[in-house]
Enzyme design. Structure first.
Site, PDB file in Angstrom:
ATOM      1  N   ASN A 273      41.874  34.297  33.605  1.00 50.62           N
ATOM      2  CA  ASN A 273      42.313  35.604  34.095  1.00 50.62           C
ATOM      3  C   ASN A 273      42.052  36.733  33.093  1.00 50.62           C
ATOM      4  O   ASN A 273      41.567  36.506  31.988  1.00 50.62           O
ATOM      5  CB  ASN A 273      43.787  35.549  34.491  1.00 50.62           C
ATOM      6  CG  ASN A 273      44.683  35.283  33.287  1.00 50.62           C
ATOM      7  OD1 ASN A 273      44.319  35.584  32.148  1.00 50.62           O
ATOM      8  ND2 ASN A 273      45.838  34.723  33.536  1.00 50.62           N
ATOM      9  N   ILE A 274      42.374  37.951  33.499  1.00 53.27           N
ATOM     10  CA  ILE A 274      42.033  39.126  32.685  1.00 53.27           C
ATOM     11  C   ILE A 274      42.690  39.104  31.313  1.00 53.27           C
ATOM     12  O   ILE A 274      42.142  39.626  30.357  1.00 53.27           O
ATOM     13  CB  ILE A 274      42.399  40.458  33.403  1.00 53.27           C
ATOM     14  CG1 ILE A 274      43.875  40.499  33.794  1.00 53.27           C
ATOM     15  CG2 ILE A 274      41.498  40.697  34.595  1.00 53.27           C
ATOM     16  CD1 ILE A 274      44.368  41.884  34.174  1.00 53.27           C
ATOM     17  N   CYS A 336      39.817  35.370  44.176  1.00 57.46           N
ATOM     18  CA  CYS A 336      40.571  34.979  42.991  1.00 57.46           C
ATOM     19  C   CYS A 336      42.010  35.306  43.333  1.00 57.46           C
ATOM     20  O   CYS A 336      42.506  34.825  44.340  1.00 57.46           O
ATOM     21  CB  CYS A 336      40.057  35.693  41.748  1.00 57.46           C
ATOM     22  SG  CYS A 336      39.696  37.438  41.956  1.00 57.46           S
ATOM     23  N   SER A 337      42.679  36.159  42.562  1.00 55.01           N
ATOM     24  CA  SER A 337      44.018  36.545  42.980  1.00 55.01           C
ATOM     25  C   SER A 337      43.934  37.752  43.907  1.00 55.01           C
ATOM     26  O   SER A 337      44.159  37.659  45.096  1.00 55.01           O
ATOM     27  CB  SER A 337      44.881  36.857  41.762  1.00 55.01           C
ATOM     28  OG  SER A 337      44.955  35.731  40.933  1.00 55.01           O
ATOM     29  N   ARG A 342      37.329  38.736  39.119  1.00 56.64           N
ATOM     30  CA  ARG A 342      36.439  37.576  39.085  1.00 56.64           C
ATOM     31  C   ARG A 342      35.560  37.524  40.318  1.00 56.64           C
ATOM     32  O   ARG A 342      34.383  37.177  40.265  1.00 56.64           O
ATOM     33  CB  ARG A 342      37.268  36.294  38.993  1.00 56.64           C
ATOM     34  CG  ARG A 342      37.866  36.100  37.637  1.00 56.64           C
ATOM     35  CD  ARG A 342      38.917  35.031  37.654  1.00 56.64           C
ATOM     36  NE  ARG A 342      40.230  35.553  38.000  1.00 56.64           N
ATOM     37  CZ  ARG A 342      41.379  34.941  37.711  1.00 56.64           C
ATOM     38  NH1 ARG A 342      41.357  33.776  37.086  1.00 56.64           N
ATOM     39  NH2 ARG A 342      42.533  35.470  38.045  1.00 56.64           N
TER      40      ARG A 342
END
Lengths: 590, 527
Positions: A273-274, A336-337, A342
């Site tokens: 993740n970020i 992704c979320s 992504r």
């Protein structure tokens, strides 16, 4: 500007970041938009410009014997170590920069005036149109259509107003599905592969939680699957690591249950993740900042940063998508979320792998417009344009550009653009000089026009469209640190001579030579020495936008010229000019 | 010698050959004295794969009841596989390969049998002689002379018959100095810097021993080198500690008290076994497909190969800096003076001297600084990274040089007249070759074995018009300036062209090179 306490400081030293070379001495100026350092110690005027907006951190260090050190690091990885003799001046500069580098409202794009009139400005915005790109892919067709269901941004506030959806999906399905997707980011078309009828679609995670279902969402996926009638299944790719996705289920989000959706093949690809990415970049930059590391320190640091592992993960996911579409001829739905980080990375990479158009200068702009700007990548937050939550900052776009650079390293002739173009785009994403990357959704397009007009510089000379699908090597080993990006401003560290610049010089010379030859020919025709062949021969290449086609054309057109007797004379006259650029029209007019 | 007694099975049909980037191929395998010959007749077209047996570094056989598989790991790092029907045939062939790939006698090796139509044994062997080199450098002739003291190789067996020494030092003195230096390698000139008259000398370590023996003649010779300019530098390619330890075994270093005008700098360059093991680890890491990026980077680090590249370039940079920027003459040596010494002195010359950066100049440099200067090629290159044989004197010093040159060329893509294919070709030829150039350990051995009369010269061949174009750099723009490489780790890269040649497809890169060449030629033609 009321924020500038000291507009000019003299006798400032600029230290080399790595070696103990003698520092450059010069004058430091603060303007409304830039910090400018003008070297006075050397004969030639050397200037270092730093846009306030690009400054990430300004640090004032304790007073030393040399003076007061001021360390500035920028978002484009420009790092400068100044030493200011007076502590007071240093304090002032520091305070001003801290204020200037964190604008509240006056972003540079709104101050920047590149001497264009209003019409030009507006044309610039019309230059890139992602709807045109869907048309290029063959939309609408019997399976897909463009819908304006989102024209008032009611369906999804972070999406573009025009969306590609399967024809068989009813309005109810679309709206129902939107309710079941995080932030209403429904499955929508990203890329349509004409040759196989397979499509890449993107969305956000489903709100499936531990057991929730949504008939409309299941129908939506069915509709996407049916839009590719030759395939019996479709892939659903969750770009997150499985663990992260599972954790989301507890929060009422999650991923698709294979049992609820018919004929899907579900897959995790494990991109972090970020926050992981932000920390990884931080570690990478720490490796860069080591003063004189041993090779082992450096390689160990590079490994521990994990950066290249993340780049490979993004790359591999892009390759998976491209192969699914081109080889398995199956459609893919990616999320992704939220589906704006992504997902944007891997969809754009897959598009580049699949479609040579995105390997052209204009194509890359269209792609960025389509997959990033109009699909709501949060440039403002991810790039930290304005002072905000530092946890929202993440080098997502940087990673995409680096993946692209890695591809270009492997396929030097596969791209119309070159490394400079990537760096320029990256730079502008952070500089806010143009409006494109401000805000979170589709708005403006000026930079694109700006870049096009200078495309000659970015044009990779030997580009040719040879492969439709780039056959990417799965076992490619990543060990290349992108010196051109992370040490771009440390001049001594990159190759001291540039193949690219050299090629540009010689092709430009060639173009000039050919222009001269054409001029001579016209002159010869006017003088009656040469018969007018009637056909346009040797059209001089356009200086502003040299497309690959125009280069090969001029080369071909120039050849027949060589055979004519009169032209041989012209050639003889041209010989002395070879090598010297200064022989301009003067010689011809004689 | 009769090779045929070692070939029990000369021909096998229906063998399957597997090699990188090619589909498996079925055909006939044939063993000759020096080659494996694989031919495949597919309809009308026939294809031939020829493999020099000398190129085979390791052979692994897996016989089963009715057939067998032989894996051949080559010194050029390629790995091939042969599926051979018939267990006995398989074992016979394996045995032949094992024996014939490791012939010890120089005159049995293939260069003595290689007789291509387009080359004649009457052609000149080698590019230049010490005499010619000396004659070309008129500027140095008033202070330096050509000595023939070694004309019968009696003073120093690993030196050429003629060497350049200070004018004021006579041959008698040289003989005495030679006795004070390991292997008789007394200090000789290897580079004269035209801009300021400073020189690079090289030698082996002085034999000071535990009781700090001195040699007046040696001190005199070094004094004559700096003659008037005040100060000289000695770059010792061992660490200070290693140099101290060397005294216990009769070696040593130039002490401050005896050589007051010389300042010693120690830079530790690895050699011998350490270097060979580094190469083995690197090649192992490169051939392993299973790992993720992280393990790959740690394996790369663990091999230390790039560290060796880094140190070599850094030391060469230091040497060049002493000469060009500080204006001092420098003496380089380690212990034997045949490995790291040559590596550093040749790299420094590439940095400083534009003449060594042309195709001809570079090959000339290799001839001077490696062949004539006595780098023991036969010992160092007996085996490469795959061999299971016990390590003896192997060390990839020359490959390390090529890697460093590649790094230089990558940082200065316009400054070198030669291209990567040349470096790759040399990296291959040094281990297994049709040509006699890299045979033996010294000029003396080469003369004794008749290499210069009975084999062809690789360098002469590479300079033929047909080859020249392929090995020259289309972007070459000569520059008179020194080319200072960046030695920050970020600026150095793994030489993919060599180490990942057989595992990572480079066809697009090669195509790009070709495109580039065409583009440049087209542009040159137009302007």
């Amino acid at each position: 500007m009321e924020h500038i306490l000291t507009p000019k400081v003299e006798e400032v030293k600029l230290l080399d970041r790595y070696t103990a070379k003698k520092p450059a001495i010069g004058t430091l100026y603060l303007t409304a938009t830039h910090l400018i350092f003008v070297e006075t110690s050397c004969n030639t005027r050397k200037e270092t410009w730093m846009l306030h907006h690009l400054i990430a951190t300004v640090e004032k260090l304790p007073l030393t014997a040399m003076g007061c050190p001021l360390h500035i690091s920028c978002k484009n990885f420009h790092v400068a170590h100044f030493v200011i003799s007076s502590e007071r001046d240093c304090q002032n500069v520091h305070q001003s920069l801290v204020r200037l580098s964190q604008p509240v409202e006056e972003l540079y794009a709104f101050l920047y005036n590149p001497k264009q009139d209003e019409d030009e400005r507006r044309n610039g915005w019309g230059f890139i149109d992602s709807a045109m790109d869907f048309k290029r892919m063959g939309l609408p067709n019997e399976f897909w259509e463009m819908t304006d269901l989102n024209k008032n941004y009611e369906l999804c506030s972070t999406y573009h107003s025009e969306l590609g959806i399967p024809k068989t999906a009813s309005k109810g399905t679309v709206f129902g599905s939107a309710k079941f997707r995080s932030r209403g980011r429904i499955p929508t078309l990203s890329y349509y592969h004409k040759e196989s009828n397979a499509a890449i679609c993107r969305c956000s995670q489903p709100l499936s939680g531990l057991s929730a279902r949504c008939v409309e969402d299941e129908e939506m996926l069915q509709a996407i699957s049916r839009a590719n009638p030759k395939s019996t299944f479709m892939y659903v790719v969750d770009t997150r690591p499985k663990l992260n996705a599972m954790a989301n289920r507890a929060a009422g989000k999650g991923y698709e249950n294979e049992d609820n959706y018919s004929n899907i093949c579900f897959q995790f690809v494990g991109i972090e993740n970020i926050h992981v990415m932000r920390n990884s970049l931080q570690k990478l930059l720490e490796v860069c900042a080591m003063k004189s590391p041993t090779m082992s320190d450096y390689l160990t640091g590079l490994e521990n940063s994990g950066w290249l592992r993340h780049i490979k993960a993004v790359m591999d996911a892009g390759v998976f998508l491209a192969k699914a579409v081109a080889e398995d001829k199956a459609s893919v739905l990616v999320h992704c979320s939220d589906g704006w980080d992504r997902t944007a990375q891997v969809c754009s990479l897959a598009s580049i792998l699949l479609d040579p158009f995105y390997r052209t200068i204009k194509g890359l702009m269209v792609l960025i417009e389509k997959e990033w700007i109009s699909m709501g990548h949060k440039f403002t937050q991810r790039c930290g344009h304005v002072d905000g939550d530092p946890k929202e900052v993440s080098p997502v776009f940087t990673q995409f550009i680096e993946c692209l650079w890695n591809l270009m390293e492997q396929y030097p002739c596969g791209f119309e653009y070159n490394e400079k173009y990537l760096l320029e785009i990256h730079n502008h994403v952070y500089s806010c000089q143009f409006g494109n990357f401000i805000g979170n959704c589709q708005r403006e397009r000026e930079e694109m026009r700006h870049l096009i007009s200078f495309s000659l510089v970015y044009f990779f000379q030997t580009f040719e469209i040879v492969f439709n699908l780039i056959e990417y090597q799965l076992h490619y080993l990543f060990d290349r640190f992108w010196c051109g990006m992370y040490n771009h401003f440390d001049k001594g560290m990159q190759p001291k001579q540039s193949i690219l610049d050299h090629l540009l010089t010689i092709t430009q010379k060639k173009a000039e030579g050919e222009k001269k030859m054409t001029d001579l020919q016209i002159l010869a025709v006017m003088d009656g020495v040469l018969a007018d062949q009637g056909s346009p021969t040797g059209t001089p290449p356009e200086q502003t936008s040299l497309s690959p086609v125009s280069v090969s054309h001029t080369a071909e057109n120039a050849k027949p010229l060589m055979n004519g007797a009169a032209v041989e004379e012209a050639e003889i006259e041209l010989v002395p000019t070879a090598g010297s650029e200064k022989m301009e029209p003067v010689a011809i007019e004689n | 010698m009769e090779f045929s007694e070692h070939i029990k099975t000369a021909n096998v049909e229906d063998v399957v050959l597997r090699r990188p980037f090619h589909p498996p191929m079925q055909g006939t395998l044939c063993v000759t004295g020096h080659h494996l010959l694989f031919s495949n007749r597919d309809g009308d077209s026939s294809r031939l794969v020829l493999l020099l047996l000398r190129n085979i570094d390791a052979i692994e056989k897996r016989p089963s009841v009715s057939s067998g598989t032989i894996t051949l790991k080559c010194k050029d790092l390629c790995v091939l596989q042969l599926d051979i029907p018939g267990m006995e045939e398989c074992l016979n062939i394996a045995r032949s390969i094992e024996y014939l790939s490791s012939l010890d006698i120089v005159s049995d090796m293939y260069p003595f049998f290689y007789r291509p139509l387009k080359l004649s044994l009457q052609d000149q062997w080698g590019l230049s002689s010490p005499e010619q080199n000396y004659a070309q450098m008129e500027e140095l002739q008033d202070r330096w002379r050509l000595s023939h003291v070694n004309k019968d190789y009696s003073v120093c067996p690993s030196y050429p018959p003629a060497v350049i020494v200070p004018h004021s030092i006579d041959d008698e003195t040289l003989v005495k100095v030679a006795k004070f230096r390991q292997g008789g390698r007394f200090p000789v000139l290897c580079y004269y810097h035209r801009k300021n008259g400073m020189v690079i000398m090289r030698s082996s370590q002085p034999l000071t021993g535990a009781n700090r023996k001195r040699c007046r003649e040696d001190e005199l010779l070094l004094q004559a080198v700096i003659d008037g300019s005040g100060l000289g530098y000695i770059i010792d390619t061992r660490s200070n500690q290693q140099a101290q330890q060397a005294r216990m075994t009769g070696g040593g270093f130039e002490s401050k008290s005896s050589y007051s005008c010389w300042k010693r700098l120690h830079r530790q360059l690895e050699r011998g076994k350490v270097l060979q093991e580094s190469l083995i680890k690197l090649v192992e890491a490169c051939g392993d497909h299973s790992h993720s990026v992280d393990r790959w980077l740690s394996k790369l680090e663990n091999s230390k190969w790039l560290s060796h590249v880094h140190t070599a370039l850094a030391t060469a940079g230091l040497l060049a800096e002493c000469v060009e920027r500080d204006g001092h003459s420098v003496l380089v040596h380690g212990s034997e003076g045949t490995d790291a010494t040559l590596l550093v002195s040749s790299l420094a010359q590439l940095i400083l001297d534009p003449n060594t950066r042309t195709l001809d100049g570079f090959l000339g440099l290799l001839e001077r600084e490696w062949l004539l200067a006595g780098h023991p090629f036969q010992h160092r290159c007996a085996h490469s990274a795959y061999s299971h044989a016990r390590l003896r004197l192997e060390a990839p010093v020359f490959v390390l040089l090529l890697d460093c040159v590649w790094q230089l060329a990558r940082q200065f893509p316009l400054a070198m007249g030669f291209s990567e294919p040349l470096l790759l070709r040399l990296a291959r030829e040094v281990y297994a070759s049709d040509y006699g150039t890299f045979l033996c350990n010294s000029d003396q051995e080469r003369c004794a074995a008749g290499v210069k009369e009975r084999t062809h010269c690789l360098f002469q061949f590479l300079l033929k018009p047909s080859e020249r174009e392929h090995y020259s750099n289309p972007l070459y723009e000569p520059t008179e300036l020194a080319i200072w490489p960046s030695i920050q780790p970020q600026s150095l890269q793994l030489w993919r062209g060599l180490f990942l040649r057989w595992t990572q497809h480079a066809v697009h890169l090669e195509k790009a090179q070709e495109e580039l060449r065409n583009l440049v030629i087209e542009c040159r033609g137009a302007s």
